[in-house]
Design an enzyme around this catalytic site. Structure first.
Site, PDB file in Angstrom:
ATOM      1  N   GLY A 295       3.093  -1.084   4.212  1.00  0.00           N
ATOM      2  CA  GLY A 295       3.147   0.340   3.884  1.00  0.00           C
ATOM      3  C   GLY A 295       4.571   0.749   3.548  1.00  0.00           C
ATOM      4  O   GLY A 295       5.076   0.489   2.448  1.00  0.00           O
ATOM      5  N   GLY A 296       5.253   1.369   4.519  1.00  0.00           N
ATOM      6  CA  GLY A 296       6.581   1.938   4.305  1.00  0.00           C
ATOM      7  C   GLY A 296       7.562   1.021   3.567  1.00  0.00           C
ATOM      8  O   GLY A 296       8.245   1.459   2.637  1.00  0.00           O
TER       9      GLY A 296
ATOM     10  N   GLY B 223       3.079   2.259  10.801  1.00  0.00           N
ATOM     11  CA  GLY B 223       4.053   3.334  10.647  1.00  0.00           C
ATOM     12  C   GLY B 223       4.802   3.668  11.928  1.00  0.00           C
ATOM     13  O   GLY B 223       5.460   4.700  12.017  1.00  0.00           O
TER      14      GLY B 223
ATOM     15  N   ASN C 121       0.871  -1.178   0.000  1.00  0.00           N
ATOM     16  CA  ASN C 121       0.000   0.000   0.000  1.00  0.00           C
ATOM     17  C   ASN C 121       0.906   1.226   0.000  1.00  0.00           C
ATOM     18  O   ASN C 121       1.541   1.523   1.004  1.00  0.00           O
ATOM     19  CB  ASN C 121      -0.891  -0.031   1.251  1.00  0.00           C
ATOM     20  CG  ASN C 121      -1.663   1.271   1.437  1.00  0.00           C
ATOM     21  OD1 ASN C 121      -1.741   2.098   0.526  1.00  0.00           O
ATOM     22  ND2 ASN C 121      -2.247   1.451   2.619  1.00  0.00           N
ATOM     23  N   TRP C 122       0.953   1.906  -1.125  1.00  0.00           N
ATOM     24  CA  TRP C 122       1.907   3.009  -1.274  1.00  0.00           C
ATOM     25  C   TRP C 122       1.435   4.299  -0.598  1.00  0.00           C
ATOM     26  O   TRP C 122       2.197   5.259  -0.535  1.00  0.00           O
ATOM     27  CB  TRP C 122       2.168   3.288  -2.758  1.00  0.00           C
ATOM     28  CG  TRP C 122       2.920   2.200  -3.454  1.00  0.00           C
ATOM     29  CD1 TRP C 122       3.331   1.006  -2.924  1.00  0.00           C
ATOM     30  CD2 TRP C 122       3.367   2.217  -4.810  1.00  0.00           C
ATOM     31  NE1 TRP C 122       4.000   0.281  -3.879  1.00  0.00           N
ATOM     32  CE2 TRP C 122       4.033   0.994  -5.044  1.00  0.00           C
ATOM     33  CE3 TRP C 122       3.251   3.128  -5.869  1.00  0.00           C
ATOM     34  CZ2 TRP C 122       4.594   0.679  -6.288  1.00  0.00           C
ATOM     35  CZ3 TRP C 122       3.810   2.818  -7.098  1.00  0.00           C
ATOM     36  CH2 TRP C 122       4.474   1.604  -7.299  1.00  0.00           C
ATOM     37  N   LYS C 123       0.173   4.320  -0.184  1.00  0.00           N
ATOM     38  CA  LYS C 123      -0.381   5.535   0.434  1.00  0.00           C
ATOM     39  C   LYS C 123      -0.148   6.739  -0.500  1.00  0.00           C
ATOM     40  O   LYS C 123      -0.198   6.581  -1.717  1.00  0.00           O
ATOM     41  CB  LYS C 123       0.205   5.723   1.835  1.00  0.00           C
ATOM     42  CG  LYS C 123       0.062   4.441   2.674  1.00  0.00           C
ATOM     43  CD  LYS C 123       0.337   4.607   4.131  1.00  0.00           C
ATOM     44  CE  LYS C 123       0.092   3.266   4.838  1.00  0.00           C
ATOM     45  NZ  LYS C 123       0.237   3.333   6.271  1.00  0.00           N
TER      46      LYS C 123
ATOM     47  N   HIS D 289      -9.300   1.483   5.178  1.00  0.00           N
ATOM     48  CA  HIS D 289      -7.993   1.586   5.842  1.00  0.00           C
ATOM     49  C   HIS D 289      -8.129   2.507   7.055  1.00  0.00           C
ATOM     50  O   HIS D 289      -8.904   3.468   7.017  1.00  0.00           O
ATOM     51  CB  HIS D 289      -6.952   2.129   4.861  1.00  0.00           C
ATOM     52  CG  HIS D 289      -5.558   2.050   5.391  1.00  0.00           C
ATOM     53  ND1 HIS D 289      -5.064   2.978   6.273  1.00  0.00           N
ATOM     54  CD2 HIS D 289      -4.573   1.136   5.196  1.00  0.00           C
ATOM     55  CE1 HIS D 289      -3.815   2.644   6.589  1.00  0.00           C
ATOM     56  NE2 HIS D 289      -3.497   1.532   5.955  1.00  0.00           N
TER      57      HIS D 289
ATOM     58  N   GLU E  33      -5.039  -4.745  10.661  1.00  0.00           N
ATOM     59  CA  GLU E  33      -3.963  -3.774  10.854  1.00  0.00           C
ATOM     60  C   GLU E  33      -4.188  -3.040  12.170  1.00  0.00           C
ATOM     61  O   GLU E  33      -4.957  -2.073  12.224  1.00  0.00           O
ATOM     62  CB  GLU E  33      -3.961  -2.747   9.718  1.00  0.00           C
ATOM     63  CG  GLU E  33      -3.748  -3.348   8.350  1.00  0.00           C
ATOM     64  CD  GLU E  33      -3.180  -2.326   7.370  1.00  0.00           C
ATOM     65  OE1 GLU E  33      -2.076  -2.558   6.883  1.00  0.00           O
ATOM     66  OE2 GLU E  33      -3.816  -1.294   7.129  1.00  0.00           O
TER      67      GLU E  33
ATOM     68  N   SER F 144       3.879  -2.244  10.194  1.00  0.00           N
ATOM     69  CA  SER F 144       5.339  -2.341  10.332  1.00  0.00           C
ATOM     70  C   SER F 144       5.897  -3.709   9.914  1.00  0.00           C
ATOM     71  O   SER F 144       6.817  -4.222  10.546  1.00  0.00           O
ATOM     72  CB  SER F 144       5.764  -1.986  11.761  1.00  0.00           C
ATOM     73  OG  SER F 144       5.399  -0.644  12.059  1.00  0.00           O
TER      74      SER F 144
ATOM     75  N   GLU G  64      -6.418   4.852   8.085  1.00  0.00           N
ATOM     76  CA  GLU G  64      -6.197   6.282   7.784  1.00  0.00           C
ATOM     77  C   GLU G  64      -7.461   6.896   7.181  1.00  0.00           C
ATOM     78  O   GLU G  64      -7.776   8.065   7.430  1.00  0.00           O
ATOM     79  CB  GLU G  64      -4.975   6.436   6.861  1.00  0.00           C
ATOM     80  CG  GLU G  64      -3.684   6.194   7.646  1.00  0.00           C
ATOM     81  CD  GLU G  64      -2.535   5.602   6.844  1.00  0.00           C
ATOM     82  OE1 GLU G  64      -2.570   5.639   5.599  1.00  0.00           O
ATOM     83  OE2 GLU G  64      -1.592   5.101   7.482  1.00  0.00           O
TER      84      GLU G  64
HETATM   85  P1  13P Z   1       3.428   0.377   7.617  1.00  0.00           P
HETATM   86  O1  13P Z   1       3.888  -0.922   6.982  1.00  0.00           O
HETATM   87  O2  13P Z   1       4.185   1.557   7.123  1.00  0.00           O
HETATM   88  O3  13P Z   1       3.366   0.249   9.099  1.00  0.00           O
HETATM   89  O4  13P Z   1       1.920   0.604   7.108  1.00  0.00           O
HETATM   90  C1  13P Z   1       0.997  -0.418   7.215  1.00  0.00           C
HETATM   91  C2  13P Z   1      -0.232  -0.047   6.471  1.00  0.00           C
HETATM   92  O5  13P Z   1      -0.941   0.853   6.840  1.00  0.00           O
HETATM   93  C3  13P Z   1      -0.519  -0.792   5.238  1.00  0.00           C
HETATM   94  O6  13P Z   1      -1.804  -0.530   4.784  1.00  0.00           O
END
Ligand code: 13P
Length: 248
Positions: free
Chosen positions: A232-233, A171, A9-11, A95, A165, A211, A97
């Site tokens: 994510g990251g 993050g 997930n590149w956000k 998600h 999640e 993470s 967020e």
């Molecule tokens: P991180 O891997 O950066 O913690 O993010 C997880 C996430 O929100 C994937 O959708």
């Protein structure tokens, strides 16, 4: 055999140009695996060029959001048909967020899950508790209500993906331990089994997110009810994403 799903997930990262550069490299590095599927979810503006690059590659394409209506006067929104026509196969729905920053509630998330399937795309229903909910012993209550409401009236378990999640792990560098994650995944599996029957519930992939890194992916993936990762990251750099894709 059910394939695991390793999803990035590149956000709100990577322009179309940066996405194209990254995906050309990813497409060359990713071989066709028999036991796992690789998925990337770039921002909307990168989807169309991404689909072109990935059309012959063993990498699936997903979007990070969708609107609940087919079309209409909704300035700034993206419809399911727009996604489908851009080559999208998966849609991340609800998600944390989206829920916590943009105010999406379970009923909106449910609309997104349903409309994604109507347009032939697999919804990835995201659920997860906040740290204060975990500390108050409410983790299972939160997950129960997010799963129940998110899947209300939903009858396509064959298309469904669920992602657990925990908000406190996103993050932050804090990962749920494999045991903490497995406990919630098993709880979700049991809920799916009650909703759709055991056989169909076993076919649903339940991803862990929060993470995930090359260093912790193996122990997470060894858990019985963890069928993949939503990253994510660590999905933004080729080395770390491939380190996760190549979990053992
Ligand atoms: P991180 O891997 O950066 O913690 O993010 C997880 C996430 O929100 C994937 O959708």
């Amino acid at each position: 055999m059910k394939k695991s799903l390793i999803a990035g997930n590149w956000k709100m990262y990577k322009t179309p140009g940066e996405s194209v550069d990254f995906l050309k490299k990813l497409a060359m590095e990713t071989v066709k695996y028999n036991d796992r599927e690789v998925l990337v979810c770039p921002p909307f503006t990168s989807l169309y060029p991404a689909a072109e690059i990935l059309k012959d590659a063993p990498v699936s394409l997903g979007a990070q959001n969708v609107h609940t209506e087919k079309e209409g006067a909704f300035t700034g929104e993206i419809s399911p048909a727009m996604l489908r026509d851009s080559g999208v196969e998966y849609v991340i729905c609800g998600h944390s967020e989206r829920r916590n920053i943009f105010g999406e509630n379970d009923s909106t998330v449910n609309g997104k899950v349903r409309i994604s399937s109507e347009y032939g795309m697999s919804p990835i229903l995201c659920v997860g508790e906040k740290i204060e909910e975990r500390k108050a012993g409410k983790t299972f209550d939160v997950i129960r209500s997010q799963v129940e409401n998110g899947l209300s009236g939903y009858d396509r378990p064959d298309m469904l993906v669920v992602a657990y999640e925990p908000v406190w792990a996103i993050g932050t560098g804090l990962t749920a331990t494999p045991e903490q994650a497995q406990e919630v995944h098993l709880f979700i599996r049991q809920m799916l089994s009650n909703l759709y029957g055991r056989e169909l519930s076993m076919a649903v992939r339940i991803l862990y997110g929060g993470s995930v890194k090359p260093e912790n992916v193996n122990s997470l993936m060894r858990q019985d009810d963890i069928d993949g990762a939503l990253v994510g990251g660590a999905s933004l750099k080729l080395d770390s994403f491939m380190g996760i894709v190549n979990y053992s």
